[in-house]
Scaffold this active site. Structure first.
Site, PDB file in Angstrom:
ATOM      1  CE  LYS A 101      -3.452   1.842   2.875  1.00  0.00           C
ATOM      2  NZ  LYS A 101      -5.023   2.202   3.747  1.00  0.00           N
ATOM      3  CB  SER A 177      -7.216   4.384   3.254  1.00  0.00           C
ATOM      4  OG  SER A 177      -6.067   3.683   4.294  1.00  0.00           O
ATOM      5  CB  SER A 201      -8.297   2.333   5.649  1.00  0.00           C
ATOM      6  OG  SER A 201      -8.338   2.741   6.310  1.00  0.00           O
TER       7      SER A 201
END
Length: 501
Positions: A101, A177, A201
């Site tokens: 990520k 996210s 997230s």
């Protein structure tokens, strides 16, 4: 072969597959579709496929599908090929492609931009401890996935890389996210990817994209360097996966104390992977259908949770409606203080380091709102917020002395359309906060109290989009969640429930 040519060939192969040529059958029925990460590693061990072949297949799919779904923030293709050429460790996932990520997770010398124009081109001089453990497990990192700016919302839309779109319906969000990670896994680029969770997230995008997503206990997985805690302890790292066993085995490979860490979750008695096939026993499950904040919950989400409760009962568990008595307004405000203060400090430090002024040219409106709010907080505000969340953790621990697990919807609605909760909204800062909290009123509790929680892809909305249900366990007790998840996966398998090609 130079990088440009290799990328072009890989992309051409994937595009040909999507177009239905002779290579389509090989691509559509290849190991990336039929195996989870553990299965891919087994193929490599038995020399039925090479690490290079898997990497090239994943790169080809990424090149073919990214223009449609926009899940790639950084392409580290050369880095992945160099790792294979150097020789991979003989870990449990040796040869399996992996995406990090693009948020506070570092490989020294390679860009990490945090979904923000303010960090465009930023190259850290440290490598994260988690990256070291991922690579020691044999994963081959070949890129980083998209995020909202600084991970601040439940959708993956930003001014740097654009909107990430849901493979089930590109007009809708992937969640955030870790939305880029979820989109890549849902689209079939790879079976698992790195994710983080500071307020939902991991679980939000898992729910939006029909995947399994477990948020570990606070202190279970390393966060640093340079810091071993994110957002005052709200944030944790792990993964979004298709299979339960992948999630468990990845956690086995990455969990444990890190150098300089302030705290660590209790060491498990046995591996998490060993728990997946074990019977969980007769669990006491608290069913929480109403959002703690009082926000309305979509009937599709309620029904998916009720069906999950009935499934649990058929599996022998005791389910009853119950919920902890938390001061939701107080803990919500406390979390806002921790996030706002942390964001403000980081952005002011970035401005000082670069000489670039904080403003709308480099930060989105809601991010600027967090900076402004954080600048107004004091040290005593931060201490009181921390105390409030510690009290909430005690209340939750007392409640969970009566229950093994809390079952709730993951989200209060199916995946929203793009543009509703991004960081450049059509409403002001406070209205945006209310809108965002109303979409995800269940997930933040586990971050506030440090508990593990998982979104399980058991539901579908009437509009054909996935709906997850959430199970939250006691602090340090991921083992019970993995036992239950394995049982649910066997009873109601989801591995073949995928978006149309």
């Amino acid at each position: 072969m130079d990088m440009t040519r290799r990328e072009a060939m890989a992309g051409a192969t994937a595009l040909a597959g999507l177009a239905g040529t002779a290579r389509a059958a090989a691509l559509s029925s290849g190991p990336l579709d039929t195996h989870d990460a553990m299965g891919l590693a087994d193929l490599v061990r038995r020399k039925q496929v090479s690490a290079t072949e898997l990497l090239d297949a994943a790169i080809g799919r990424a090149e073919a599908l990214n223009p449609r779904f926009n899940f790639l923030a950084q392409k580290h293709y050369d880095y992945g090929h160099a790792a294979i050429a150097k020789g991979l460790p003989q870990g449990p996932f040796s040869g399996v492609p992996w995406l990090l990520k693009d948020l506070n997770t570092y490989i020294a010398g390679l860009a990490t931009e945090n979904g923000s124009r303010f960090f465009r081109g930023y190259k850290p001089d440290v490598t994260s401890e988690l990256v070291r453990r991922i690579e020691a497990a044999g994963f081959v990192i070949f890129g980083k996935t998209t995020v909202p700016e600084l991970g601040l919302t439940g959708t993956t839309e930003n001014k740097l890389t654009g909107d990430t779109r849901n493979p089930w319906n590109p007009a809708h969000i992937t969640g955030g996210s870790s939305g880029g990670a979820a989109a890549a896994v849902a689209a079939g680029v790879l079976p698992a990817a790195h994710a983080t969770d500071g307020g939902g997230s991991i679980r939000i995008p898992a729910s939006c994209c029909g995947l399994f997503g477990l948020k570990p206990s606070r202190g279970r997985v390393p966060m640093g360097p340079p810091r071993t805690e994110g957002w005052g302890g709200l944030s944790v790292h792990h993964a979004i996966t298709r299979s339960v066993r992948d999630s468990a085995a990845i956690l086995d490979a990455t969990q444990g104390p890190e150098p300089g860490g302030r705290y660590a979750a209790p060491t498990p008695a046995e591996s998490f992977l060993s728990q997946v096939g074990k019977a969980p026993g007769r669990l006491r499950i608290a069913l929480m259908l109403n959002a703690p904040s009082g926000a309305p919950v979509d009937p599709d989400c309620i029904e998916a949770t009720r069906r999950a409760a009935r499934l649990c009962e058929t599996l022998g568990h005791h389910v009853e409606e119950a919920a902890p008595k938390l001061d939701v307004a107080a803990i919500g405000a406390a979390s806002f203080v921790l996030v706002g203060a942390s964001v403000a400090a980081d952005m002011l430090d970035r401005a000082k380091a670069t000489g670039i002024a904080i403003g709308p040219d480099v930060l989105e409106p809601i991010t600027l709102g967090f900076v402004g709010y954080g600048q107004k907080t004091t040290g005593m505000d931060f201490a009181r917020a921390n105390n409030t969340l510690q009290t909430a953790a005690i209340i939750m621990a007392q409640f969970m002395a009566q229950y093994d697990v809390i079952l709730s919807p993951t989200l209060a609605a199916p995946p929203l359309e793009l543009g509703r909760i991004n960081l450049t909204p059509d409403v002001d800062f406070m209205a945006w906060g209310q809108r965002t909290a109303a979409f995800s009123p269940f997930t933040q509790i586990a971050n506030m109290t440090g508990q593990p929680a998982m979104s399980v892809p058991l539901g579908m909305a009437k509009n054909g989009l996935p709906v997850g249900v959430m199970f939250m366990g006691r602090y340090g007790d991921e083992a019970t969640l993995f036992r239950l998840a394995g049982q649910l996966e066997k009873a109601a398998p989801w591995k073949d429930r995928r978006p149309a090609p």
